[in-house]
Every structure is written in C-alpha cells, then in structure tokens.
Design an enzyme around this catalytic site. Structure first.
Site, mmCIF file in Angstrom:
data_model
loop_
_atom_site.group_PDB
_atom_site.id
_atom_site.type_symbol
_atom_site.label_atom_id
_atom_site.label_comp_id
_atom_site.label_asym_id
_atom_site.label_seq_id
_atom_site.Cartn_x
_atom_site.Cartn_y
_atom_site.Cartn_z
ATOM 1 N N GLY A 52 -7.062 -3.818 -6.329
ATOM 2 C CA GLY A 52 -6.304 -4.964 -5.815
ATOM 3 C C GLY A 52 -5.113 -5.385 -6.654
ATOM 4 O O GLY A 52 -4.698 -6.544 -6.598
ATOM 5 N N SER A 53 -4.514 -4.434 -7.400
ATOM 6 C CA SER A 53 -3.341 -4.847 -8.193
ATOM 7 C C SER A 53 -2.149 -5.147 -7.286
ATOM 8 O O SER A 53 -1.326 -6.015 -7.612
ATOM 9 C CB SER A 53 -2.982 -3.798 -9.254
ATOM 10 N N ASN A 54 -2.047 -4.472 -6.156
ATOM 11 C CA ASN A 54 -0.966 -4.806 -5.209
ATOM 12 C C ASN A 54 -1.213 -6.159 -4.558
ATOM 13 O O ASN A 54 -0.276 -6.935 -4.345
ATOM 14 C CB ASN A 54 -0.822 -3.710 -4.157
ATOM 15 N N LYS A 109 -15.541 2.979 15.291
ATOM 16 C CA LYS A 109 -14.382 2.567 14.483
ATOM 17 C C LYS A 109 -13.515 1.588 15.256
ATOM 18 O O LYS A 109 -12.981 0.633 14.696
ATOM 19 C CB LYS A 109 -13.549 3.795 14.094
ATOM 20 N N MET A 169 -8.172 2.016 1.897
ATOM 21 C CA MET A 169 -8.344 3.470 1.903
ATOM 22 C C MET A 169 -8.876 4.016 3.222
ATOM 23 O O MET A 169 -9.690 4.941 3.232
ATOM 24 C CB MET A 169 -9.274 3.872 0.745
ATOM 25 N N ARG A 170 -8.432 3.448 4.309
ATOM 26 C CA ARG A 170 -8.842 3.924 5.630
ATOM 27 C C ARG A 170 -7.638 3.991 6.533
ATOM 28 O O ARG A 170 -6.674 3.256 6.329
ATOM 29 C CB ARG A 170 -9.829 2.941 6.279
ATOM 30 N N ASN A 221 2.181 -1.044 4.947
ATOM 31 C CA ASN A 221 1.319 -0.312 4.019
ATOM 32 C C ASN A 221 2.141 0.120 2.814
ATOM 33 O O ASN A 221 3.324 0.405 2.949
ATOM 34 C CB ASN A 221 0.763 0.937 4.733
ATOM 35 N N HIS A 230 2.338 3.110 -0.016
ATOM 36 C CA HIS A 230 1.811 4.457 -0.279
ATOM 37 C C HIS A 230 2.476 5.020 -1.543
ATOM 38 O O HIS A 230 3.696 4.918 -1.676
ATOM 39 C CB HIS A 230 2.087 5.365 0.923
HETATM 40 C C1 GRF Z 1 -2.040 2.126 -4.842
HETATM 41 O O1 GRF Z 1 -1.564 3.231 -5.548
HETATM 42 C C2 GRF Z 1 -1.588 2.185 -3.412
HETATM 43 O O2 GRF Z 1 -0.314 2.718 -3.257
HETATM 44 C C3 GRF Z 1 -2.603 3.105 -2.805
HETATM 45 O O3 GRF Z 1 -3.802 2.748 -3.410
HETATM 46 C C4 GRF Z 1 -3.554 2.180 -4.691
HETATM 47 C C5 GRF Z 1 -4.179 0.826 -4.687
HETATM 48 O O4 GRF Z 1 -4.092 0.166 -5.905
HETATM 49 N N1 GRF Z 1 -2.566 3.022 -1.365
HETATM 50 P P1 GRF Z 1 -4.485 -1.361 -6.024
HETATM 51 O O5 GRF Z 1 -5.873 -1.519 -5.420
HETATM 52 O O6 GRF Z 1 -3.474 -2.180 -5.271
HETATM 53 O O7 GRF Z 1 -4.486 -1.678 -7.485
#
Ligand code: GRF
Length: 202
Positions: free
Chosen positions: A13-15, A66, A91-92, A108, A110
C-alpha cells in the site's frame, strides 16, 4: 470540488499512502471514501486504520463467480459515493461489472512503460529483456490486462547491475509522483479521452 476516491490494494500500500500524503498536504482535493482489499493481511489496511479511512476486505473466494465479486465491489463503491477508483497495487484483473459501473473512472499504476511488460513481474521482464530504460505508467482501466488509455508515464534508467529490488525501488519513487498527479488531472477535469488517446489540457 472535492471528489471521493475508492482505492483497491492487495499488499504493502505504498501507492495508497502516496495518495493519502498528497491529500494531507493539500495537493489533492479529494477524500478516500473507502479502501477495498482482496487480502486480509494487506499492510494497506494498517495505513487505512491509521488515517481513519473506512476499509473493507472483499474475499475473492466468497462469491459465486468473478463477475459477482466485482459486482459486489462496484455496489460497495457506489454506496460510498465513489467517483474515481484507483487500483494501487491491486493484483487482480478487474472484470466487466466493475468497469461498466465506472467507465473511464478507474485508473491503475503499473511498474513498466506500457505497452511493454504487461502483467505480473514487470521488473523481472524488463531485466530479462535487457532494456536500458523502464519506468511506470498510469492508465485508465479497460477489460484488457494493463491495456487502457495511458494518462502519464515516467522513465528511469536500468543499470547493468540492477536487481528486481533495486529497479523496483527506483520505479516506485516515480509511481508515488505520477499516481497522485494523474488523479489531480482527473479531478481538475483535464483529461479528455478519445479512443485510446488521452489528451491533457483545459
Ligand atoms: C507497485 O509496483 C505497483 O505498480 C504494482 O504493484 C506495486 C504495489 O506497491 N501494481 P504498493 O502496494 O503500492 O506499495
């Protein structure tokens, strides 16, 4: 006008945190109405608790299909009044019921310069291919895998002694910049989508 965001995350969850931080320092005129995770042990949940953000664990195994799973996530987000969904390390591959409920309203992040290295293990793919430049992409989500209209990208160099860890750390710094920035552009109504092309302007 303050808009409500819904964030979907699977892990660290750093983003998610980068969005929280941007809101806290006044750079983003938004409120995170809800965090949804598909993983009950995601560290993102701790971050939500710390910042008093409502959070929901949506168990992917608890639904008939789903499509039903994503329909229920859409219901939850609509119930919270969410206008824009942010996939921040979710991650889905999200499915049609969610995309149809939020057309061009899901973004999203990526960790590659799309359309290169879609899917999982983008850093490993970049290292194995031997590219000299990689980076990250924020894009609108369509029904494909990492394939919707590109909003922002930022590039980083790839060095010959890079590992997945060193490259992902370098790319992550850019992710934390361009994800909040893309959300800001959306909020300010500066993104115009025509087909697969996003124009940024007033
Ligand atoms: C990030 O590298 C994002 O681009 C990818 O998964 C990772 C998630 O990192 N989709 P975080 O959970 O936001 O730290």
């Amino acid at each position: 006008m303050m808009i409500k965001l819904g964030v979907l995350a699977s892990g660290r969850g750093s983003n998610f945190q980068s969005i929280i931080n941007s809101i806290d320092r006044g750079a983003l005129d938004a409120e995170i109405a809800c965090l949804i995770t598909d993983n009950p042990t995601a560290y993102a949940i701790e971050r939500a608790k710390l910042h008093k953000i409502p959070h929901v664990y949506a168990n992917p195994n608890g639904y008939a299909s789903k499509d039903v799973y994503y329909r229920s996530i859409a219901d939850e987000l609509q119930f919270c009044g969410v206008e824009l969904i942010v996939l921040a390390g979710f991650m889905r591959v999200v499915r049609k019921p969610l995309i149809d409920a939020f057309p061009m309203r899901i973004v999203n992040i990526h960790p590659s310069l799309l359309p290169s290295f879609k899917g999982m293990h983008a850093h490993m793919q970049a290292l194995e291919y031997g590219v000299r430049i990689s980076g990250c992409t924020v894009h609108f989500v369509d029904e494909g895998v990492d394939s919707g209209p590109i909003i922002l990208q930022e590039a980083v160099p790839v060095f010959s002694d890079d590992t997945v860890e060193s490259l992902s750390a370098r790319i992550l710094e850019c992710e934390h910049r361009i994800l909040p920035l893309a959300i800001k552009l959306y909020i300010e109504g500066k993104l115009r989508v025509t087909g697969n092309i996003v124009k940024i302007g007033d």
